[in-house]
Design a protein around this motif. Structure first.
Motif, PDB file in Angstrom:
ATOM      1  N   PRO A  34      -6.454   2.034   4.739  1.00 18.97           N
ATOM      2  CA  PRO A  34      -7.479   1.533   3.812  1.00 18.97           C
ATOM      3  C   PRO A  34      -8.867   1.819   4.364  1.00 18.97           C
ATOM      4  CG  PRO A  34      -6.635  -0.266   5.157  1.00 18.97           C
ATOM      5  CD  PRO A  34      -5.839   0.960   5.538  1.00 18.97           C
ATOM      6  N   PHE A  88      -7.690   2.473  -1.224  1.00 15.67           N
ATOM      7  CA  PHE A  88      -7.499   1.080  -0.824  1.00 15.67           C
ATOM      8  C   PHE A  88      -8.705   0.678   0.017  1.00 15.67           C
ATOM      9  CE2 PHE A  88      -3.272   2.851  -1.458  1.00 15.67           C
ATOM     10  CZ  PHE A  88      -2.695   1.911  -2.293  1.00 15.67           C
ATOM     11  N   VAL A 130       0.835  -1.206   0.000  1.00 14.63           N
ATOM     12  CA  VAL A 130       0.000   0.000   0.000  1.00 14.63           C
ATOM     13  C   VAL A 130       0.871   1.257   0.000  1.00 14.63           C
ATOM     14  CG1 VAL A 130      -1.547   1.382   1.453  1.00 14.63           C
ATOM     15  CG2 VAL A 130      -2.066  -1.022   1.015  1.00 14.63           C
TER      16      VAL A 130
END
Length: 393
Positions: A255, A232, A220
């Motif tokens: 995320p 994400f 990420v």
């Protein structure tokens, strides 16, 4: 003249098996003219079809060798209890669904006491992966196998196992998957106004999540650094949400954590690409059309057994297509940097993405059946019953 009552013993040991079993019973109700009585073990799906489970089937949700060993005494007790109940009920047919460590032992005991009892096994044991000898060992107590993967009948024939029929996979008829697939076909997600959406699926078990999320976190950070603003999204269950939030709390880029089935399939419909734990979710991604990379970190016991595993891939789409559609990273070769580069290639209109989508199309085609899985499975159960007990039904 109404047909006499059909007494069906049915045993499912996990949620996925319970869903299949309930679908099969619904198929039987649509095909059989008389009433259907159920006895056995199952969850909410079978209970909705009228089953009163002998005990809470969640006791059978055992993952990994270490858990099996720790719960062995109770498992043996439940095997004996279930087999005794089936034998006492003298059903017209016994259907065992997945969970072979439990269901097959019950079937052996039941067949020994009731030699004429027809037995149908729904979900072929993974004899194509390891312990191939199990195929022939099923012959004394299984009359027919209902397979959910299209390559399994040929494997069972080669290994000398019971007659096996591919009845279809429930995912090919899953309304939420079909809707996500339709939405993807209409929108063709490849970035929303320049912003890409990458989905993270670290697994459903706490051990999987704990092992894989750190590597996903590395990917990420690197992906965002190399590609700019990115969304994400991490679908998980309510049961695992706290663990996931704890593991990602120090990530510089957080995320979007979503829970629930609806949120999961919505994420599937929007994602440009995904990194995921090896398992059924890889097949879900393939059937939905989400390009992905598969990853897994096994425990030490499985590592010791690696030499006994005969399969060339752990990704179901690869087995169905018979070539490497989905890239895989297992154990020591799991690297966040590898995921980063795959996400870059798969979230853009590239040759690797097109190649994967072509593979997914082949998988989809090979998994299609003329009838819904539950109806097809029910037809075979009734056929086995009539052949085994001609004139009774």
């Amino acid at each position: 003249m109404n047909a006499r009552a059909l007494k069906v013993a049915i045993i499912a040991g996990e949620v996925s098996g319970d869903l299949l079993a309930a679908d099969l019973v619904a198929g039987l109700r649509g095909l059989y003219q008389g009433p259907i009585e159920l006895i056995g073990v199952g969850g909410e799906g079978l209970e909705a079809q009228g089953l009163r489970s002998l005990f809470d089937f969640s006791e059978l949700s055992i993952m990994g060798i270490t858990q099996v060993l720790s719960k062995l005494p109770n498992l043996v007790r439940r095997i004996r209890q279930t087999a005794a109940a089936v034998i006492a009920a003298k059903p017209d047919v016994l259907v065992i669904v997945d969970s072979p460590d439990f269901t097959h032992r019950v079937a052996k005991r039941a067949r020994a006491a009731l030699p004429d009892l027809p037995v149908v096994n729904y979900v072929c044991p993974s004899v194509w992966a390891w312990k191939e000898y199990r195929a022939q060992r099923m012959l004394p107590y299984v009359d027919h196998v209902l397979a959910v993967l299209p390559f399994e009948p040929e494997v069972m024939k080669t290994l000398g196992g019971p007659p096996t029929t591919y009845v279809g996979h429930r995912l090919t008829a899953e309304p939420a998957l079909l809707e996500a697939r339709r939405r993807r076909a209409e929108t063709k997600p490849l970035g929303d106004g320049g912003r890409k959406t990458i989905m993270l699926l670290p697994g459903s078990r706490s051990s999987e999540i704990t092992k894989l999320l750190p590597y996903f976190g590395d990917a990420v950070s690197e992906f965002a650094g190399r590609n700019g603003e990115t969304r994400f999204v991490l679908p998980t269950t309510l049961r695992r949400e706290a663990l996931v939030r704890e593991l990602v709390k120090d990530w510089p880029i957080k995320p979007d954590i979503v829970t629930g089935t609806d949120a999961k399939w919505h994420a599937f419909s929007e994602a440009d690409a995904a990194m995921a734990a090896s398992g059924t979710v890889i097949l879900e991604l393939g059937l939905t059309g989400v390009p992905c990379v598969s990853a897994y970190k096994t425990d030490w016991i499985i590592k010791l057994l690696t030499g006994r595993i005969k399969i060339w891939t752990a990704a179901i789409p690869n087995l169905i297509a018979d070539y490497a559609v989905v890239p895989e990273y297992i154990n020591e070769v799991v690297r966040g940097a590898s995921f980063t580069r795959w996400m870059e290639k798969l979230s853009s209109d590239t040759l690797p993405r097109r190649s994967m989508m072509e593979g997914y199309d082949l998988v989809w085609q090979r998994m299609q059946t003329e009838k819904p899985p539950g109806e097809h499975a029910a037809e075979i159960v009734l056929d086995v019953l009539r052949k085994k007990k001609p004139g009774h039904f």
